[in-house]
Design a protein around this motif. Sequence first.
Motif, PDB file in Angstrom:
ATOM      1  N   HIS A 167       0.756  -1.059   0.015  1.00 59.60           N
ATOM      2  CA  HIS A 167      -0.088   0.037  -0.120  1.00 59.60           C
ATOM      3  C   HIS A 167       0.944   1.205  -0.208  1.00 59.60           C
ATOM      4  O   HIS A 167       0.602   2.368  -0.663  1.00 59.60           O
ATOM      5  N   GLU A 168       1.990   1.244   0.880  1.00 53.36           N
ATOM      6  CA  GLU A 168       2.666   2.586   0.704  1.00 53.36           C
ATOM      7  C   GLU A 168       3.833   2.446  -0.453  1.00 53.36           C
ATOM      8  O   GLU A 168       3.963   3.628  -0.610  1.00 53.36           O
ATOM      9  N   GLN A 169       3.559   1.552  -1.221  1.00 45.43           N
ATOM     10  CA  GLN A 169       4.437   1.558  -2.609  1.00 45.43           C
ATOM     11  C   GLN A 169       3.464   1.939  -3.822  1.00 45.43           C
ATOM     12  O   GLN A 169       3.568   1.638  -4.733  1.00 45.43           O
ATOM     13  N   SER A 170       2.478   2.500  -3.295  1.00 45.44           N
ATOM     14  CA  SER A 170       1.086   2.601  -4.605  1.00 45.44           C
ATOM     15  C   SER A 170       0.982   4.249  -4.284  1.00 45.44           C
ATOM     16  O   SER A 170       1.257   4.829  -3.383  1.00 45.44           O
ATOM     17  N   TYR A 171       0.209   4.520  -5.609  1.00 45.07           N
ATOM     18  CA  TYR A 171      -0.256   5.844  -5.389  1.00 45.07           C
ATOM     19  C   TYR A 171      -1.602   6.142  -5.810  1.00 45.07           C
ATOM     20  O   TYR A 171      -2.067   5.257  -6.653  1.00 45.07           O
ATOM     21  N   SER A 172      -2.196   7.275  -5.210  1.00 46.22           N
ATOM     22  CA  SER A 172      -3.473   7.491  -5.972  1.00 46.22           C
ATOM     23  C   SER A 172      -3.338   8.196  -7.311  1.00 46.22           C
ATOM     24  O   SER A 172      -2.185   8.806  -7.528  1.00 46.22           O
ATOM     25  N   LEU A 173      -4.467   8.368  -8.211  1.00 49.25           N
ATOM     26  CA  LEU A 173      -4.223   9.070  -9.311  1.00 49.25           C
ATOM     27  C   LEU A 173      -3.836  10.461  -9.122  1.00 49.25           C
ATOM     28  O   LEU A 173      -3.211  11.174  -9.710  1.00 49.25           O
ATOM     29  N   ALA A 174      -4.374  11.017  -7.976  1.00 46.42           N
ATOM     30  CA  ALA A 174      -4.336  12.518  -7.657  1.00 46.42           C
ATOM     31  C   ALA A 174      -2.747  12.598  -7.292  1.00 46.42           C
ATOM     32  O   ALA A 174      -1.944  13.760  -7.838  1.00 46.42           O
ATOM     33  N   GLU A 175      -1.780  11.686  -6.511  1.00 49.84           N
ATOM     34  CA  GLU A 175      -0.477  11.938  -6.238  1.00 49.84           C
ATOM     35  C   GLU A 175       0.008  11.685  -7.686  1.00 49.84           C
ATOM     36  O   GLU A 175       1.120  12.309  -7.898  1.00 49.84           O
ATOM     37  N   LEU A 176      -0.437  11.052  -8.517  1.00 51.12           N
ATOM     38  CA  LEU A 176       0.515  10.671  -9.789  1.00 51.12           C
ATOM     39  C   LEU A 176       0.301  11.944 -10.603  1.00 51.12           C
ATOM     40  O   LEU A 176       1.346  12.166 -11.262  1.00 51.12           O
ATOM     41  N   LYS A 177      -0.836  12.597 -10.645  1.00 56.33           N
ATOM     42  CA  LYS A 177      -0.932  13.955 -11.402  1.00 56.33           C
ATOM     43  C   LYS A 177       0.018  14.803 -10.760  1.00 56.33           C
ATOM     44  O   LYS A 177       0.554  15.589 -11.391  1.00 56.33           O
TER      45      LYS A 177
END
Length: 116
Positions: free
Chosen positions: A27-37
Amino acid sequence: MNKPQPRIPQEHTDEIFALAAEIQAKHEQSYSLAELKKIGAEAHISPEFVEQATKQIQRKKQRESRLEVILESLNNAMAVMILLSFFTGFMGLPNGHCSLAKTQPENSHSQTLPDS
């Protein structure tokens, strides 16, 4: 009245905490779409392109996942077919008769040869 909570045996706790730690790390190695943007904006990549790339990757992963399921199903089906062919070959013909049981043709009922 409070319903009692189900109890978990102590021998499962090591496995539970190991899996929980693994899930948290993923989970900590994943990103939300907002974070990716936001990360994309810092790299001068337009948010719509980040979103488009995200959707393409998600579709690709879904196709790969479906393909894996199909291939696993085919492998299982082939294994069943091999086992069935082995057992039908081992047990005899599909009608249950052993291929070695009949050594004489059906129309050769103990015929005697004429004396010469």
